[in-house]
Motif scaffolding. Structure first.
Motif, short mmCIF file in Angstrom:
data_model
loop_
_atom_site.label_atom_id
_atom_site.label_comp_id
_atom_site.label_asym_id
_atom_site.label_seq_id
_atom_site.Cartn_x
_atom_site.Cartn_y
_atom_site.Cartn_z
N GLY A 10 0.82 -1.20 0.00
CA GLY A 10 0.00 0.00 0.00
C GLY A 10 0.85 1.24 0.00
O GLY A 10 1.96 1.26 0.56
N GLU A 11 0.37 2.30 -0.63
CA GLU A 11 1.05 3.58 -0.60
C GLU A 11 0.03 4.68 -0.87
O GLU A 11 -1.01 4.46 -1.49
N LYS A 12 0.35 5.87 -0.36
CA LYS A 12 -0.59 6.98 -0.49
C LYS A 12 0.16 8.30 -0.45
O LYS A 12 0.99 8.54 0.44
N SER A 748 11.56 9.41 6.43
CA SER A 748 11.79 10.21 7.63
C SER A 748 11.14 9.64 8.88
O SER A 748 11.46 10.08 9.99
N GLU A 749 10.22 8.69 8.74
CA GLU A 749 9.50 8.19 9.92
C GLU A 749 9.11 6.74 9.69
O GLU A 749 8.80 6.34 8.56
N LEU A 750 9.13 5.94 10.77
CA LEU A 750 8.87 4.51 10.68
C LEU A 750 7.79 4.12 11.69
O LEU A 750 7.82 4.57 12.84
N VAL A 763 6.42 3.42 6.18
CA VAL A 763 7.50 4.40 6.09
C VAL A 763 6.93 5.69 5.52
O VAL A 763 6.28 5.68 4.47
N LEU A 764 7.17 6.78 6.23
CA LEU A 764 6.74 8.09 5.77
C LEU A 764 7.90 8.76 5.04
O LEU A 764 9.01 8.86 5.57
N LYS A 769 4.18 11.27 1.76
CA LYS A 769 3.79 9.98 1.22
C LYS A 769 4.14 8.89 2.21
O LYS A 769 5.21 8.90 2.81
N PHE A 770 3.20 7.95 2.40
CA PHE A 770 3.54 6.79 3.21
C PHE A 770 3.44 5.53 2.35
O PHE A 770 2.60 5.42 1.46
N THR A 771 4.35 4.60 2.61
CA THR A 771 4.43 3.32 1.90
C THR A 771 4.40 2.20 2.92
O THR A 771 5.11 2.26 3.94
#
Length: 793
Positions: A10-12, A748-750, A763-764, A769-771
């Protein structure tokens, strides 16, 4: 071996930039919550924030706009994923119902403080503990014991283990048999009352009872019909940490235990005390807290504090879950009753708003006339009895009332009184019946001497609550009887008024001339009227409705407050036995303030229930202990700290704190702390690890009881690594590689979800965007892993 690339599930791309630290993965469902910042063009300030909950396919489940001027600082999921807690800059915790499009079900405000400056939020945690640990282990048979603890809190675990639960007849009789399941559910209320109920739930919860889903989330979230086998021993704990070194404890979503000051367990010369992290295990009532302090000697230190919630194991044999759930239900019922009272006041005002305006006009006209008719009641009574209508009354009926206003009068009053009857019959009385059931359940617990002492229940206080509920129930039946009577009288009155308006109009048209057949026909229809009922309405309701003695309208037609004098409760300090006194009062016509109305009784009931809640909270809070376990290394980065409590094979627990280094960005330190409540002071075992390629750590998160995931970035690439922190060997496993060339977004963020069967990492990237990656992809099966281990050996 070539590095394995994780499958992207997923990603957004977010519509706006993410607020740092608010990315949160649901522990039981594939949902991701993130807060975005909405900037007004041309304005550099963070103006508005919005929470968005997204599916992995990028579809938004719901959104929630933060109130103006407030920032969302923390986002935390409940373990079963049904509720979402938001910590805002005003110190409040708002609970959203995920199952009902994010409707807010509770707004929990912080406790009052003596200081003019309220400390800000610094930590938000939502966990669960089992009170009877041994009983919980014995509850499931051997084939179910292998399930991960995280799976116990999943939505469908009860369906999987429904055939594996061992029978326990005494416990089922004590906890499982609940008469509330046979009582019809409460009716939803129209939104828009704005009634907070004085419980600290105000500020936007005016529609929490407006939908069936919200009602179920509030009243039936801990129903005994739940599929989960842990429902008898599981205690949900919601902890809020503040920047002054205090924490606030709530259980079962909103039952208040109170605040605990941790500063006594910290160095005496500490200036700044901020609660940063919390970690717990379902099978241990001793929680771990990381508290940051500043002293003269050290700029910044990170202390580990043991917080022992002794009331969970101590009260488990005495049905803490039953106590807390019933107390929470009573608290929510009082909120519901307060909003019902507000609706009744609004409907009562609306029912007589237009009539009061029309009657006031004719009264002013009649007061200036010289025919002796000084008010509408006298003139209307004379018209009904004698058929003689004065000129002023005739002109008022024809010109001011007319066909248009008579329809409005009929609609407003009939609808208002019918709504009062409906709210009383469908909302007020059923809620009071539930109150009686809940209070009787609490009384049952209080009648056992030992459990009453352990749980903090006072039988006399509960008797006062029950007595006041009985008074409200009696008032509700009197109100229902009164409104039904006035509806009948109003129907007869409107029939007479319509007839007289038409008759007086024809008489004025034919003044001095021969009468028409229509006029004669209408005059003959006067004989069909229920004169006695019409006169009763004119003499009674037109002067003052009897419902005003039970429900106090908020304002009159001119906007003047109608609060009036409240009942003086000093005449009945004991309250016990007030039901008999109140029953006699209802049979006597007393003046304002001489008899309590619905608002008076609800306020009294609220105060009495609060004494019960305070007694329970004070007793439970006395058993909360805390002490300093150890102090972490000086170079620990307090802003990049994560922790996990691990259950060891011998039944003991161990707390592992993972921190980055303030000076060396590529270094990670793990502090292993033996967790023994009998010996709180411990010396941690420290292991330092250096990230491959000397990359800087961007995020660290525990996956499960054996693996730690690290997000790192360098000049050209970023990596996801897995580190087995329980292994004596240092083995970094490269799981995913991000190519940062060509202006790619920098991770940058987990956020990690270690749910069994669905382990995922989110992951941000660049805050926009997050994946989501599947952590189980690319993993060798057990046979292949064994072959590889053999080859390595």
């Amino acid at each position: 071996m070539a590095p394995s690339m994780l499958d992207v599930v997923g990603e957004k791309f977010l519509p706006f930039r993410c607020h740092p630290g608010t990315l949160s993965y649901c522990p039981s469902m594939d949902l991701i919550a993130v807060v975005t910042i909405l900037n007004v063009p041309g304005d550099d300030a963070e103006t508005e924030q919005k929470l968005g909950v997204w599916r992995l396919n990028g579809q938004q489940v719901f959104g929630w706009d933060a109130p103006a001027g407030l920032a969302i600082q923390f986002v935390k999921w409940k373990l079963d994923g049904r509720l979402l807690a938001l910590g805002t800059s005003d110190g409040a915790i708002r609970l959203l119902n995920v199952m009902n499009a994010g409707k807010m079900v509770h707004c929990l405000y912080p406790p009052p403080v003596e200081s003019t400056v309220r400390p800000g939020l610094s930590c938000l945690a939502w966990t669960a503990n089992f009170g009877d640990v041994k009983g919980m282990k014995d509850l499931l048979e051997e084939e179910a014991k292998g399930s991960a603890l995280d799976e116990l809190f999943s939505l469908d675990f009860g369906k999987k283990a429904v055939g594996k639960v061992k029978a326990d007849l005494p416990r089922e009789l004590a906890c499982g048999v609940d008469v509330e399941t046979s009582i019809p559910k409460l009716s939803a209320l129209p939104p828009g009352t704005g009634a907070g109920g004085g419980w600290g739930f105000g500020g936007g919860d005016d529609d929490v009872f407006s939908t069936r889903a919200s009602m179920d989330a509030i009243f039936h979230s801990y129903s005994s019909t739940s599929n989960r086998p842990s429902r008898y021993d599981e205690v949900d704990v919601l902890l809020t940490g503040f920047e002054d070194g205090t924490i606030h404890i709530r259980i079962f979503d909103c039952f208040d235990i109170g605040s605990v000051d941790l500063t006594s367990s910290l160095p005496k010369d500490s200036k700044i005390c901020k609660v940063l992290r919390h970690v717990a295990h379902p099978l241990s009532s001793t929680h771990a807290l990381a508290v940051q302090t500043t002293t003269r000697k050290a700029a910044c230190q990170l202390h580990v504090i043991a917080l022992d919630l002794n009331f969970i194991p101590q009260t488990s044999p005495y049905y803490l879950s039953t106590l807390a759930t019933k107390s929470t239900q009573l608290l929510n019922l009082l909120r519901y009753l307060t909003q019902v009272s507000t609706h009744l006041s609004i409907e009562l005002r609306g029912a007589f708003d237009l009539p009061s305006k029309l009657v006031r006009n004719i009264n002013e006209t009649l007061a200036q006339s010289a025919d002796g008719q000084t008010d509408f009641i006298t003139a209307a009574y004379q018209l009904v009895v004698t058929g003689d209508c004065g000129d002023e009354l005739r002109d008022w009926m024809i010109d001011e009332v007319g066909e248009r206003n008579i329809k409005r009068w009929d609609k407003a009053s009939a609808l208002g009184m019918e709504n009062i009857r409906r709210f009383t019959h469908e909302c007020l009385l059923p809620a009071l019946e539930r109150c009686q059931v809940v209070v009787s359940r609490l009384e049952g617990l209080s009648r056992f001497t030992k459990s009453a002492q352990v749980l903090g229940l006072d039988l006399q206080s509960l008797d006062r609550v029950m007595d006041m509920v009985d008074c409200l129930n009696l008032l509700g039946h009197y109100l229902l009887k009164t409104v039904s009577k006035e509806i009948k009288q109003f129907t007869a009155f409107m029939k007479w008024l319509r007839l007289e308006v038409e008759i007086q109009g024809l008489e004025r048209e034919n003044a001095g001339g021969p009468g028409s057949e229509r006029l004669d026909e209408l005059c003959m229809r006067r004989d069909d009227l229920d004169v006695r009922t019409v006169l009763d309405y004119i003499q009674g309701v037109m002067g003052k409705s009897a419902m005003v003695a039970f429900v106090r309208p908020s304002v009159d037609a001119r906007g003047t407050s109608l609060e009036g004098p409240s009942y003086d409760w000093s005449q009945n300090q004991a309250d016990v036995g007030f039901y008999e006194v109140f029953k006699k009062m209802l049979k006597i016509n007393l003046g304002p303030g001489k008899r309590p109305d619905l608002d008076d009784l609800l306020r009294r009931l609220t105060g009495q229930a609060q004494k019960v809640f305070d007694g329970i909270a004070q007793t439970l809070r006395k058993s909360v202990l805390h002490g300093r376990v150890c102090t972490l290394q000086q170079d620990c980065n307090a802003d990049a700290t994560t922790a996990r409590m691990v259950l060891k094979s011998e039944g003991q627990h161990e707390v592992v704190f993972a921190t980055t280094n303030r000076t060396e960005a590529s270094q990670i330190s793990l502090h292993y702390i033996p967790w023994d409540p009998a010996h709180p002071s411990q010396v941690p075992r420290v292991r330092d690890f250096t990230i491959p390629h000397n990359e800087g750590a961007q995020g660290i998160q525990f996956v499960d009881d054996s693996d730690l995931m690290v997000l790192s970035s360098g000049q050209e690439k970023a990596h996801l690594y897995t580190l087995s922190y329980t292994s004596p060997d240092v083995v970094w496993q490269e799981r995913h590689v991000f190519d940062l060339s060509g202006g790619a977004k920098i991770p940058s963020e987990l956020e990690v979800n270690g749910r069994k069967g669905r382990r995922a990492a989110c992951v941000l990237e660049d805050g926009i965007k997050f994946t989501v990656f599947d952590l189980d992809s690319g993993q060798p099966d057990e046979e292949t892993a064994q072959d590889e281990d053999t080859m390595i050996e």
